[in-house]
Structure formats: C-alpha cells, structure tokens
Design a protein around this motif. Structure first.
Motif, PDB file in Angstrom:
ATOM      1  N   GLN A   1      19.305  51.879  53.681  1.00 43.53           N
ATOM      2  CA  GLN A   1      19.823  51.155  52.606  1.00 43.53           C
ATOM      3  C   GLN A   1      20.048  49.902  53.273  1.00 43.53           C
ATOM      4  N   VAL A   2      19.833  49.275  54.216  1.00 49.78           N
ATOM      5  CA  VAL A   2      20.023  47.964  54.983  1.00 49.78           C
ATOM      6  C   VAL A   2      18.753  47.438  55.075  1.00 49.78           C
ATOM      7  N   LYS A   3      17.577  48.079  55.179  1.00 44.04           N
ATOM      8  CA  LYS A   3      16.315  47.566  55.493  1.00 44.04           C
ATOM      9  C   LYS A   3      16.129  46.171  54.772  1.00 44.04           C
ATOM     10  N   SER A   4      16.136  45.986  53.509  1.00 46.88           N
ATOM     11  CA  SER A   4      16.125  44.765  52.936  1.00 46.88           C
ATOM     12  C   SER A   4      16.928  43.576  53.253  1.00 46.88           C
ATOM     13  N   GLN A   5      18.256  44.054  53.862  1.00 45.04           N
ATOM     14  CA  GLN A   5      19.142  43.055  54.368  1.00 45.04           C
ATOM     15  C   GLN A   5      18.701  42.808  55.648  1.00 45.04           C
ATOM     16  N   PHE A   6      18.343  43.725  56.368  1.00 43.15           N
ATOM     17  CA  PHE A   6      17.736  43.084  57.940  1.00 43.15           C
ATOM     18  C   PHE A   6      16.545  42.378  57.756  1.00 43.15           C
ATOM     19  N   GLU A   7      15.475  42.889  56.795  1.00 38.23           N
ATOM     20  CA  GLU A   7      14.383  41.840  56.818  1.00 38.23           C
ATOM     21  C   GLU A   7      14.449  40.452  56.295  1.00 38.23           C
ATOM     22  N   SER A   8      15.584  40.347  55.507  1.00 36.82           N
ATOM     23  CA  SER A   8      15.710  38.733  54.997  1.00 36.82           C
ATOM     24  C   SER A   8      16.430  38.015  56.128  1.00 36.82           C
ATOM     25  N   ARG A   9      17.594  38.748  56.827  1.00 39.75           N
ATOM     26  CA  ARG A   9      18.068  37.828  57.844  1.00 39.75           C
ATOM     27  C   ARG A   9      17.286  37.903  59.213  1.00 39.75           C
ATOM     28  N   ALA A  10      16.421  38.689  59.450  1.00 40.35           N
ATOM     29  CA  ALA A  10      15.404  38.488  60.629  1.00 40.35           C
ATOM     30  C   ALA A  10      13.986  37.991  60.323  1.00 40.35           C
ATOM     31  N   GLY A  29      37.215  51.585  56.887  1.00 37.04           N
ATOM     32  CA  GLY A  29      35.957  52.137  56.569  1.00 37.04           C
ATOM     33  C   GLY A  29      35.320  52.587  57.965  1.00 37.04           C
ATOM     34  N   THR A  30      33.795  52.622  57.752  1.00 34.37           N
ATOM     35  CA  THR A  30      33.473  53.017  59.143  1.00 34.37           C
ATOM     36  C   THR A  30      32.199  52.031  59.561  1.00 34.37           C
ATOM     37  N   MET A  31      32.342  51.710  61.048  1.00 34.54           N
ATOM     38  CA  MET A  31      31.405  50.819  61.478  1.00 34.54           C
ATOM     39  C   MET A  31      30.294  51.653  62.046  1.00 34.54           C
ATOM     40  N   TYR A  32      28.954  51.595  61.578  1.00 36.52           N
ATOM     41  CA  TYR A  32      27.956  52.248  62.163  1.00 36.52           C
ATOM     42  C   TYR A  32      27.102  51.256  63.364  1.00 36.52           C
ATOM     43  N   TYR A  33      26.724  51.664  64.339  1.00 37.63           N
ATOM     44  CA  TYR A  33      25.881  51.194  65.483  1.00 37.63           C
ATOM     45  C   TYR A  33      24.793  51.962  65.343  1.00 37.63           C
ATOM     46  N   LYS A  47      24.402  46.735  63.113  1.00 37.02           N
ATOM     47  CA  LYS A  47      25.956  46.778  63.136  1.00 37.02           C
ATOM     48  C   LYS A  47      26.028  46.940  61.802  1.00 37.02           C
ATOM     49  N   VAL A  48      26.346  47.924  61.149  1.00 37.91           N
ATOM     50  CA  VAL A  48      26.494  48.099  59.625  1.00 37.91           C
ATOM     51  C   VAL A  48      27.959  48.736  59.092  1.00 37.91           C
ATOM     52  N   PHE A  49      28.598  48.030  58.200  1.00 42.13           N
ATOM     53  CA  PHE A  49      30.022  48.453  57.795  1.00 42.13           C
ATOM     54  C   PHE A  49      29.733  49.258  56.481  1.00 42.13           C
ATOM     55  N   GLN A  50      30.367  50.200  56.402  1.00 38.30           N
ATOM     56  CA  GLN A  50      30.550  51.219  55.097  1.00 38.30           C
ATOM     57  C   GLN A  50      32.014  51.194  54.754  1.00 38.30           C
ATOM     58  N   SER A  51      32.331  50.662  53.679  1.00 36.35           N
ATOM     59  CA  SER A  51      33.742  50.646  53.159  1.00 36.35           C
ATOM     60  C   SER A  51      34.262  51.824  52.733  1.00 36.35           C
ATOM     61  N   LEU A  52      35.476  51.908  52.443  1.00 35.84           N
ATOM     62  CA  LEU A  52      36.135  52.977  52.263  1.00 35.84           C
ATOM     63  C   LEU A  52      35.392  53.638  50.617  1.00 35.84           C
ATOM     64  N   PRO A  53      35.507  54.956  50.375  1.00 35.16           N
ATOM     65  CA  PRO A  53      34.733  55.281  49.156  1.00 35.16           C
ATOM     66  C   PRO A  53      35.429  54.632  47.725  1.00 35.16           C
ATOM     67  N   TYR A  54      36.643  54.515  47.630  1.00 35.88           N
ATOM     68  CA  TYR A  54      37.330  53.953  46.612  1.00 35.88           C
ATOM     69  C   TYR A  54      36.951  52.498  46.180  1.00 35.88           C
ATOM     70  N   GLU A  55      36.379  51.924  47.235  1.00 33.59           N
ATOM     71  CA  GLU A  55      35.822  50.356  47.133  1.00 33.59           C
ATOM     72  C   GLU A  55      34.527  50.201  46.424  1.00 33.59           C
ATOM     73  N   ASN A  56      33.666  51.185  46.326  1.00 39.09           N
ATOM     74  CA  ASN A  56      32.469  51.482  45.706  1.00 39.09           C
ATOM     75  C   ASN A  56      31.603  50.076  46.177  1.00 39.09           C
ATOM     76  N   GLY A  58      28.247  49.568  48.780  1.00 34.46           N
ATOM     77  CA  GLY A  58      27.244  49.951  49.654  1.00 34.46           C
ATOM     78  C   GLY A  58      27.379  49.556  51.078  1.00 34.46           C
ATOM     79  N   PRO A  59      26.632  49.951  51.906  1.00 36.92           N
ATOM     80  CA  PRO A  59      26.623  49.656  53.218  1.00 36.92           C
ATOM     81  C   PRO A  59      26.054  48.090  53.333  1.00 36.92           C
ATOM     82  N   ARG A  60      26.927  47.328  54.286  1.00 33.66           N
ATOM     83  CA  ARG A  60      26.517  45.899  54.592  1.00 33.66           C
ATOM     84  C   ARG A  60      26.187  45.769  55.904  1.00 33.66           C
TER      85      ARG A  60
END
Length: 77
Positions: A1-10, A29-33, A47-56, A58-60
């Motif tokens: 879900q973060v592929k396009s974000q990575f491709e854009s920034r890199a 929330g949850t930080m994923y490495y 390093k991807v952040f997923q907020s709590l479910p009620y915030e609706n 996506g991963p950033r």
C-alpha cells in the motif's frame, strides 16, 4: 500500500516490491519497520505508520533507508 509513496519520494520505479520481514512498535497506532526487496540484489527499509482504526487513514510512509542487503537487520530508525 505504500509502494507509490516510496517510488515518489525515492524518485524511482520498482519492478519488484516484496516485503521480506518486518517488526512493529506500538505507538498511537502501529509503526512498521519493513525490509522490502526492490530488485534482484537491492533492499530498502521502510518506516510505515498505521493509525488507529477509528481514524480511517491508510498506512503512511514516514521514512526509508536505501542501500540495504538481505542480511541487514531491520531495526527502528
């Protein structure tokens, strides 16, 4: 879900984008490495952040490290 974000920034296009291993850190929330294979011999750590479910939301993609190998450990950064 973060592929396009990575491709854009890199400023790159990845033919391969396969998660190999990950670890988590619980915050507000949850930080994923995540170790991701982006070519035959090239890996990046995301390093991807997923907020709590009620915030609706996506991963950033927060940040990334390039120039990694398959054997590099995935540590918080």
């Amino acid at each position: 879900q973060v592929k396009s974000q990575f491709e854009s920034r890199a400023n790159t296009n990845c033919a391969v984008f396969t998660a190999i291993v990950y670890r988590t850190q619980v915050v507000a929330g949850t930080m994923y490495y995540i170790k991701v294979q982006v070519s035959d011999a090239e890996y990046v750590h995301l390093k991807v952040f997923q907020s709590l479910p009620y915030e609706n939301q996506g991963p950033r993609l927060f940040s990334f490290q390039t120039g990694k190998t398959r054997d590099d450990p995935v540590n918080p950064f």
